[in-house]
Design an enzyme around this catalytic site. Structure first.
Site: not given
Length: 446
Positions: A62, A64-66, A96, A180, A238, A311, A315
């Site tokens: 899980h 989010h490597f963007r 996403n 989610h 999560h 997760d 940012h």
């Protein structure tokens, strides 16, 4: 093929720990030797691991490597380097990004990009939407880790809020569905109420009241209901509340069709921490009460929670400014997830065997990852060497994620990653990541 002998370690694997050695030959584990025995053939390199734990590499299901589209805050190269430094040898990335991974072409493009950038092993979820259910039957089950389903407020068109589409996804996915779960209607009503009382951006401490226990439970219970009705393989990501734990069974993973993940953020922080960390610990689902945190920790001691993920969602700090509505949600946690769980071992909350089960073995079992997640001859040599006697304090200078910060800055740990091996190659030596190395695409025995 090169042979490497890691000797005099304390190996942790499949519920036990024992003194011994491990031999890497090429990409694979060739021998596991209990006690003081020697390899069956000469080795090219010997690594003295005296006093260290040797574990299977962590599989984080899980992140989010963007990448693509949001690479000002993270990308596959920087985040896979952070993974390697933290003992994470494989990751599963969420859809996403921009463009979203909701078409077969976008999924293939991410795979091709990862092959050129990633220092650890990789896989990518296919994102379900209200309108792409016709593509589910075309997914290659041996290459796609799972289907990601947002059953709560999300960006773009990734919120699936039509019951007809939800039922179709659960019925026809044919793969593990990772969800989610937060009820958007409840969150909208709470948002309107708090705005009316406190203005456009209520204090950050209102975040767990807006994204409430009720919102989580309503959505999670709906997901469980749909899985029970359709027989789908459901993994709820999560979990953040004690109440949701009643939805899951305390049975071995192999006996269940419905499983649960806990994330490092919800295991390490509670709502008391908003006072000092503010928006740095804002994430969705929100970090809730100390009682919720302690219940999640306790559930990890049983088979009620099956896996530990991060997760990981970087940012920039400038994006984390503001209150419950304006600060963006998500935090970096990949590089320090294993040290965090080893800290819980140090505190007596968990055993190291339980940590290995939930971070290495169970992700491999759950997703049917081929040849990884265990210390077994013939398996890929994805390994992490940990020094349990190394006390250190995390500073911003330790952070390899592109965002450049961690909510754990200033925290003192009592174990440190000494080396990480990916497919038999030492990618991290305790000081630096070898950025010339490339991981492999995960494959699945389905």
């Amino acid at each position: 093929m090169k042979r490497t002998w890691i000797r005099q370690a304390l190996l942790v694997n499949e519920g036990r720990q024992f003194a011994g050695s491990l031999v890497i030959e090429g990409e694979n584990i060739s021998e596991i030797i209990e006690g003081d025995g020697c390899p069956a053939a000469p080795c090219d390199e010997t690594i003295d691991a005296r006093g260290c734990y040797l574990l299977p590499g962590v599989i984080d299901d899980h992140v989010h490597f963007r990448d693509p589209g949001l690479t000002h805050k993270a990308d596959m190269a920087t985040e896979s380097a952070a993974a390697a430094a933290g003992g994470v040898t494989s990751f599963m990335d969420m859809p996403n990004c921009n463009p979203q991974t909701t078409t077969l072409e976008a999924w293939e493009a991410k795979m091709a990009d990862a092959a050129t950038k990633c220092m650890v092993n990789y896989s990518f979820y296919f994102g379900a939407t209200n309108t792409n259910t016709h593509l589910l039957a075309q997914l290659d089950k041996t290459r796609v880790c799972g289907v990601k389903l947002f059953m709560g407020a999300s960006t773009g068109n990734m919120l699936v809020d039509r019951m007809e589409a939800l039922r179709t996804i659960f019925r026809e996915a044919g793969l593990l569905i990772a969800t989610h779960c937060e009820d958007s209607a409840i969150i909208r009503a709470n948002t309107e109420r708090f705005r009316a009382e406190y203005g456009d951006d209520p204090d950050i401490r209102c975040h767990p009241l807006i994204r409430s226990e009720e919102a989580c439970y309503a959505s999670s219970s709906l997901a469980v209901q749909l899985a029970q009705e359709t027989g789908a393989r459901l993994h709820i990501l999560h979990i953040s509340t004690a109440r949701e734990l009643e939805l899951f069974e305390d049975r071995p993973l192999e006996e269940k069709r419905i499983t649960a993940e806990a994330c490092v953020s919800h295991l390490m922080f509670c709502d008391d921490d908003y006072a000092t960390l503010g928006g740095r610990i804002k994430c969705n689902p929100s970090i809730k009460t100390r009682a919720d945190r302690d219940a999640l920790r306790q559930a990890l001691r049983t088979d009620r929670i099956d896996t530990i993920g991060t997760d990981h969602a970087p940012h920039l700090l400038t994006e984390k400014q503001g209150g419950a509505l304006k600060a963006v949600s998500g935090m970096p946690s990949l590089q320090f997830s294993l040290p965090c769980l080893l800290e819980l071992v140090h505190e007596g909350v968990l055993s190291i065997e339980q940590v290995v089960k939930k971070m290495c073995h169970n992700p491999a079992r759950l997703y049917q990852v081929k040849g990884r997640g265990f210390l077994r001859p013939g398996y890929r040599a994805d390994l992490v060497l940990v020094d349990p006697r190394h006390t250190w304090t995390l500073t911003a200078g330790d952070v390899l994620s592109k965002c450049g910060w961690s909510p754990l800055e200033g925290h003192t740990f009592h174990a440190r990653v000494k080396a990480t091996f990916v497919n038999g190659e030492r990618v991290y030596d305790g000081q630096q990541v070898d950025t010339t190395r490339r991981g492999q695409a995960l494959t699945f025995d389905r």
